[in-house]
Design an enzyme around this catalytic site. Sequence first.
Site, mmCIF file in Angstrom:
data_model
loop_
_atom_site.group_PDB
_atom_site.id
_atom_site.type_symbol
_atom_site.label_atom_id
_atom_site.label_comp_id
_atom_site.label_asym_id
_atom_site.label_seq_id
_atom_site.Cartn_x
_atom_site.Cartn_y
_atom_site.Cartn_z
ATOM 1 N N HIS A 104 0.885 -1.180 0.000
ATOM 2 C CA HIS A 104 0.000 0.000 0.000
ATOM 3 C C HIS A 104 0.918 1.225 0.000
ATOM 4 C CE1 HIS A 104 -2.351 -2.974 2.381
ATOM 5 N NE2 HIS A 104 -3.431 -2.404 1.886
ATOM 6 N N ASP A 107 2.329 2.003 3.341
ATOM 7 C CA ASP A 107 3.254 1.035 3.953
ATOM 8 C C ASP A 107 4.699 1.471 3.761
ATOM 9 O OD1 ASP A 107 1.044 -0.645 4.250
ATOM 10 O OD2 ASP A 107 1.537 -1.854 2.478
ATOM 11 N N GLU A 235 -10.922 -6.909 -4.504
ATOM 12 C CA GLU A 235 -10.675 -7.953 -3.496
ATOM 13 C C GLU A 235 -11.860 -7.992 -2.541
ATOM 14 O OE1 GLU A 235 -6.818 -7.837 -1.512
ATOM 15 O OE2 GLU A 235 -7.737 -8.747 0.260
ATOM 16 N N GLU A 271 -9.057 -13.608 -1.584
ATOM 17 C CA GLU A 271 -8.314 -13.909 -0.349
ATOM 18 C C GLU A 271 -9.005 -15.045 0.396
ATOM 19 O OE1 GLU A 271 -6.632 -10.727 1.921
ATOM 20 O OE2 GLU A 271 -7.052 -11.764 3.815
ATOM 21 N N ASP A 299 -4.851 -13.670 -2.717
ATOM 22 C CA ASP A 299 -4.208 -13.290 -1.462
ATOM 23 C C ASP A 299 -4.158 -14.557 -0.625
ATOM 24 O OD1 ASP A 299 -3.477 -10.737 -1.964
ATOM 25 O OD2 ASP A 299 -4.717 -9.791 -0.423
ATOM 26 N N ASP A 310 -10.522 -11.758 10.653
ATOM 27 C CA ASP A 310 -9.491 -11.982 9.649
ATOM 28 C C ASP A 310 -8.166 -12.260 10.357
ATOM 29 O OD1 ASP A 310 -8.530 -12.005 7.096
ATOM 30 O OD2 ASP A 310 -8.616 -9.843 6.784
ATOM 31 N N ASP A 312 -5.562 -13.829 9.126
ATOM 32 C CA ASP A 312 -4.428 -13.693 8.198
ATOM 33 C C ASP A 312 -3.251 -14.602 8.546
ATOM 34 O OD1 ASP A 312 -5.618 -11.867 6.507
ATOM 35 O OD2 ASP A 312 -4.771 -10.105 7.485
ATOM 36 N N ASP A 342 -0.750 -12.508 1.892
ATOM 37 C CA ASP A 342 -1.378 -11.508 2.756
ATOM 38 C C ASP A 342 -1.585 -12.183 4.122
ATOM 39 O OD1 ASP A 342 -2.645 -9.415 3.874
ATOM 40 O OD2 ASP A 342 -4.281 -9.280 2.423
HETATM 41 C C1 XUL Z 1 -7.463 -6.619 4.375
HETATM 42 C C2 XUL Z 1 -6.711 -7.018 3.178
HETATM 43 C C3 XUL Z 1 -5.868 -5.970 2.574
HETATM 44 C C4 XUL Z 1 -5.808 -6.002 1.082
HETATM 45 C C5 XUL Z 1 -5.033 -4.870 0.475
HETATM 46 O O1 XUL Z 1 -8.274 -7.618 4.882
HETATM 47 O O2 XUL Z 1 -6.760 -8.138 2.764
HETATM 48 O O3 XUL Z 1 -4.607 -6.062 3.129
HETATM 49 O O4 XUL Z 1 -5.256 -7.200 0.627
HETATM 50 O O5 XUL Z 1 -5.532 -3.643 0.834
HETATM 51 CO CO CO Z 2 -5.832 -9.122 1.147
#
Ligand code: XUL
Ligand code: CO
Length: 442
Positions: A104, A107, A235, A271, A299, A310, A312, A342
């Site tokens: 991003h 970032d 996304e 994702e 993702d 989430d 992740d 991600d």
């Molecule tokens: C948030 C997410 C983000 C996007 C990019 O859940 O997945 O990090 O991938 O903005």
């Molecule tokens: Co993402």
Amino acid sequence: MKKSRAHFPQIKSIAYEGTGSRNPLAFRHYNPDEIVDGRKMRDHLRFSVAYWHAFRGTGADPFGPGTIIRRWESGKDPISVAKARMDAAFEFFQKLGNPFWCFHDRDIAPEGRTLAETNRHLDRLVAHARQLQRATGVKLLWGTANLFSNRRYMCGAATNPDAHVFAYAAAQVKKALEVTQALGGAGYTFWGGREGYETLLNTNLKREQDHLAAFLHMAVDHAKSIGFKGQFYIEPKPKEPTKHQYDFDVASGVAFLRTYGLERHFKFNIETNHATLAGHTFQHEIEVAAAHGMLGSIDANAGDELLGWDTDQFNTNVKELTLAMVSILRAGGLGNGGLNFDAKLRRASIDPADLFHAHIGGMDAYALAFKTARRILADGRLTDFVKQRYASYDSGFGRDIARRRLGFRELNRLVLTKLGEPRPRSGKQEYLENLLNSYLHG
Ligand code: XUL
Ligand code: CO
């Protein structure tokens, strides 16, 4: 590059050592140079590291601040820290061997007091990234804009009730697109951020969706005007941070894009954890996107089925990934997309080596899934089973149904005069589950 090599001094480049290896800092399944169907495995899988988790994540959660302390974060001047962080990142990329990264705008460079100052900061770090990309050969899979962290975006960006915020977001995405183009990005992602609502008591849902569509049309127009040829991705995510996100899942994304005449310009970045949150399997989301010719990128992560948010995590569930890979390969692969991690370290994983273990595990799981999926497709029993299941639509009156040549009247006559009662046939789910396990475990 010489200076940057000091950031992970204890780790050497990660090599492929095969399944016999007991070295935890080696690949057991991912052999980047192995040729599969005339292409290197690295070019099939197109792994990418997500800058925001790997290099901005600190392990913070709602109950406490960060636990992961990195040496390169300790400087005083934010631009120097941002540069040192980026040096560390590219050293990591080189040692891990991921061909791509994603980021991003916020970032990589700190916000300034005004948008003009923020853009100047960004330009300095983009120049640095360009040098590092050139020196290492690591490429940008996609760029994106953070339209959700700053207070100004608390009620959304393109769906904000205040047009001033919309305008600010437009200016920010204009710059993010230009920066992505300057770094040769293969794509640009629009994740919904705070584009959704907390309560309908204060929300005009229709207007917000109209505004989101206007924003995306402006992005398409701007990309065209600057000659940016990268792929645009939506996304989807059903919730978090807002209670209801507009890009809920792939199916609602397709409907949204078609409603507003945007479908030609977008594909989906799917994702895994977002699929779970939407109550779908990962494979389901891939199949829906593929059915519309809109499968773009992945993702690559995992959620926790017992938690409603989430998480992740890095995905080591080879069965889930194998099914996903079957669908991806059947759809013809990811093209210009890739597998972007991600995913973040757990709060207690504080060693620099943990960042390597996490990505090695994710890459190996995907590589194994890729190989197993190829075996499944080459063997053909699964594909044939499904083909046979629909064979009645390949000829005779079934083909006429599929081609829309018959109506209710004709079918009614056919059943009454000729066909009579259908003979039910087993769906054979248990047999297929056993077949899948035989590919996975012999
Ligand atoms: C948030 C997410 C983000 C996007 C990019 O859940 O997945 O990090 O991938 O903005
Ligand atoms: Co993402």
